[in-house]
Design an enzyme around this catalytic site. Structure first.
Site, mmCIF file in Angstrom:
data_model
loop_
_atom_site.group_PDB
_atom_site.id
_atom_site.type_symbol
_atom_site.label_atom_id
_atom_site.label_comp_id
_atom_site.label_asym_id
_atom_site.label_seq_id
_atom_site.Cartn_x
_atom_site.Cartn_y
_atom_site.Cartn_z
ATOM 1 N N ASP A 185 -56.207 101.011 61.062
ATOM 2 C CA ASP A 185 -55.268 100.342 59.690
ATOM 3 C C ASP A 185 -56.688 100.241 58.875
ATOM 4 O O ASP A 185 -56.180 100.064 57.794
ATOM 5 C CB ASP A 185 -54.744 99.167 60.010
ATOM 6 C CG ASP A 185 -53.642 99.055 61.111
ATOM 7 O OD1 ASP A 185 -53.344 100.368 60.635
ATOM 8 O OD2 ASP A 185 -53.428 98.073 62.221
ATOM 9 N N LYS A 208 -51.112 93.521 55.177
ATOM 10 C CA LYS A 208 -49.580 94.309 55.250
ATOM 11 C C LYS A 208 -47.921 94.261 56.188
ATOM 12 O O LYS A 208 -48.815 93.579 57.166
ATOM 13 C CB LYS A 208 -50.313 95.558 55.931
ATOM 14 C CG LYS A 208 -50.966 95.578 57.486
ATOM 15 C CD LYS A 208 -49.678 96.133 58.191
ATOM 16 C CE LYS A 208 -50.206 96.392 59.487
ATOM 17 N NZ LYS A 208 -49.417 96.600 60.516
#
Length: 296
Positions: free
Chosen positions: A137, A11
């Site tokens: 995350d 990401k």
């Protein structure tokens, strides 16, 4: 089925704002997270013996109980009283300790993979709840859908992300950045520019990539650049090669640039490769963990 193969995607952050600090040391954040099509391959194989083995192509990650994928497997084994063992093999392509959630993404892949392999029938929300015990995350990495992340990063609101054909140049310099030290170096009373996430979300909704690029703000960037000027130099190379915008991802040291066309991104890549080894041109993605093979 006793073997499964998954894609575990990286990401980037299109924005990061830090709103305050909790008693436990975690920070309240508000950030826009975007998956990209740079991924590791995670292979999980059942073992007859009751143990967890971790192997990898990378020499830069631990292969014992300190690895987040080991912890992910152990959580599921203990929670559901699984007496089988597993071997987890990680084919690393995502740079390590880069601010791109590589480890969290691998842990997410293990949770998704073992859910299928052991037929646990856990929903995505249940997997995210378990994943939060491993890292803030991990829930995002499970779904991979572009999101506004709030709280400590675990409260996710799905948003429209970058179009899937967006060209992204990634450069990870050979630097070590301590996330803890970056946050400690942040003076929340002296932030000159914060991201306008509402406006950024509107720009994403209208697919105005130029406006998105010009509105990206990461308030951690100045702290990391203060310790590593090289990050600023990489941004300048990207902008010189027609990036619409360039920014550090996470707490660093990875830098990314958004490009209108792939040719400019490739020219930028060629220039950066003169000095750096870990340079990639990729597209944005709407996917997180993806099963790409199940075998008996």
């Amino acid at each position: 089925m006793d073997f499964i193969r998954l894609k575990s995607r990286a990401k980037i952050n299109l924005s990061i704002d830090v709103l305050g600090k909790r008693q436990d040391g975690y920070h309240f954040v508000e950030m826009i997270m975007q998956t990209i099509d740079l991924y590791d391959i995670v292979k999980i194989k059942e073992l007859d013996e009751d143990e967890i083995k971790v192997k990898s192509t990378s020499l830069d990650i631990p292969l014992d109980e300190d690895n987040i994928v080991y912890k992910a497997a152990k959580i599921l084994k203990n929670k559901f009283y699984i007496k089988k063992g597993v071997e987890i093999f990680i084919e690393k392509n995502i740079p390590v300790a880069a601010g791109m959630a590589g480890g969290s993404s691998n842990a997410a892949a293990v949770l998704v993979g073992l859910n299928h392999l052991w037929e646990l029938r856990l929903s995505e929300d249940e997997l995210k709840e378990i994943g939060l015990n491993l890292g803030a995350d991990v829930p995002f990495c499970i779904s991979g859908r572009p999101a506004l992340a709030q709280g400590i990063g675990e409260k996710l609101t799905n948003i429209k992300g970058l179009p899937c054909d967006t060209n992204i140049l990634i450069c990870k310099p050979d630097l070590f950045v301590s996330t803890k030290e970056v946050y400690q170096g942040l003076d929340l009373n002296n932030i000159k520019k914060r991201p306008n996430n509402k406006y950024l979300i509107e720009c994403l909704k209208s697919e105005d990539i130029k406006a998105v690029s010009e509105s990206m703000v990461n308030i951690l960037e100045n702290v990391t650049i203060g310790k590593h000027k090289e990050i600023s130099d990489i941004k300048q190379v990207m902008m010189k090669n027609n990036a619409l915008g360039s920014m550090m991802s996470g707490s660093g040291p990875t830098v990314f640039g958004l490009f209108k066309n792939k040719e400019d991104a490739l020219i930028g890549k060629k220039e950066l490769l003169k000095k750096y080894k870990q340079v990639y041109v990729v597209n944005s993605s709407q996917k997180g963990v993806e099963i790409c093979g199940e075998f008996n």
